[in-house]
Write a protein that holds these residues in place. Structure first.
Motif: not given
Length: 297
Positions: A126-128, A169-170, A184-187, A192-193
């Protein structure tokens, strides 16, 4: 007055400037440049050099002054010898009491995880979370130790540190309309996050310790309470750092179970949160957990 209290007071007297010279003998006792006190028909003789302080007690048995006990204070340890006159009992025996101390690390650094339950070792889908890249560090500001019995003590410390939990995974932790969630960020491709926060922690531990060789072997277990602040969710795109949110719905107060085992100046520690890191009604459920190394200076 308790004879041990008298001896302790006597041992302290040279430090505050009392001095007298004892010459002659008292039934085999010959001292020079020592401090002598007469208390309740006993002569207490204190001698001191660079390495140790010695306190001897002589008792008047009606004929002469005889040595009844001797206590030495060497390197934080107390060594006592008691003399008896019975032919059926050894003429003296010794006992050593180590001065117990707390063994919290001066500096610690370890891996930080965000499992979905208390004490879980697996990841949290759930937290990735990316546990292999997550870390924490901290220092001990002060500590104390209270002997309970024999080799057991109650110890406490005040530590301050910082925690970083990274994501994969973004994914970033975002807050919208007061609720936090993983998005999830796209584009773009995130370098790192992570989320980060500062922590002030107060562990209270039951500690067993034993002198082996020249160092202590020690094991400790107990609860800790922590205060958290300065929380952020951030990510990097290339060299550019971006703040996603300054409010991750962090629980400001947390409760943990702490454990460490070590020898000398190196220890291994583990900590498991028993209360969630984030507010369950407004964010994904996760519990802080960490393992690492500590170093005592």
């Amino acid at each position: 007055m308790d004879i041990r209290r008298i001896m302790l007071m006597a041992a302290m007297m040279p430090c505050i400037g009392f001095a007298s010279e004892v010459k002659g003998s008292m039934g085999g006792m010959t001292e020079s440049q020592d401090t002598v006190f007469t208390v309740n028909n006993r002569n207490i003789v204190v001698s001191q050099d660079d390495c140790q302080t010695s306190v001897k007690v002589y008792k008047n048995d009606g004929k002469e002054m005889t040595l009844t006990s001797e206590t030495k204070f060497v390197d934080g340890q107390e060594v006592e010898r008691v003399f008896v006159t019975s032919p059926f009992i050894p003429q003296n025996y010794s006992k050593r009491k180590l001065s117990l101390q707390s063994h919290f690390p001066s500096l610690y650094i370890g891996s930080s995880m965000l499992p979905g339950g208390v004490g879980c070792l697996g990841g949290n889908s759930e937290m990735h979370s990316r546990d292999s890249r997550s870390w924490e560090w901290g220092i001990s500001l002060t500590s104390l130790c209270l002997r309970l019995v024999n080799d057991f003590a109650l110890t406490a410390s005040l530590t301050v540190g910082q925690v970083h939990n990274h994501f994969q995974d973004n994914y970033t932790l975002s807050t919208t309309d007061g609720k936090s969630s993983m998005t999830q960020k796209e584009g773009v491709t995130l370098k790192k996050s992570y989320i980060s926060y500062n922590v002030l922690r107060l562990p209270i531990m039951a500690e067993w310790q034993k002198r082996i060789g020249k160092n202590d072997l020690y094991v400790a277990l107990g609860p800790s309470v922590e205060y958290r602040w300065n929380d952020h969710s951030r990510y990097f795109v290339g060299k550019s750092k971006n703040t996603e949110t300054g409010d991750i719905n962090l629980n400001p107060i947390g409760l943990n179970i702490d454990f460490f085992v070590g020898y000398g100046c190196v220890l291994v520690y583990a900590r498991s949160g028993v209360t969630p890191l984030l507010k369950k009604s407004k964010a994904p459920e996760c519990y802080p957990m960490s393992v690492g190394l500590g170093f005592r200076i």
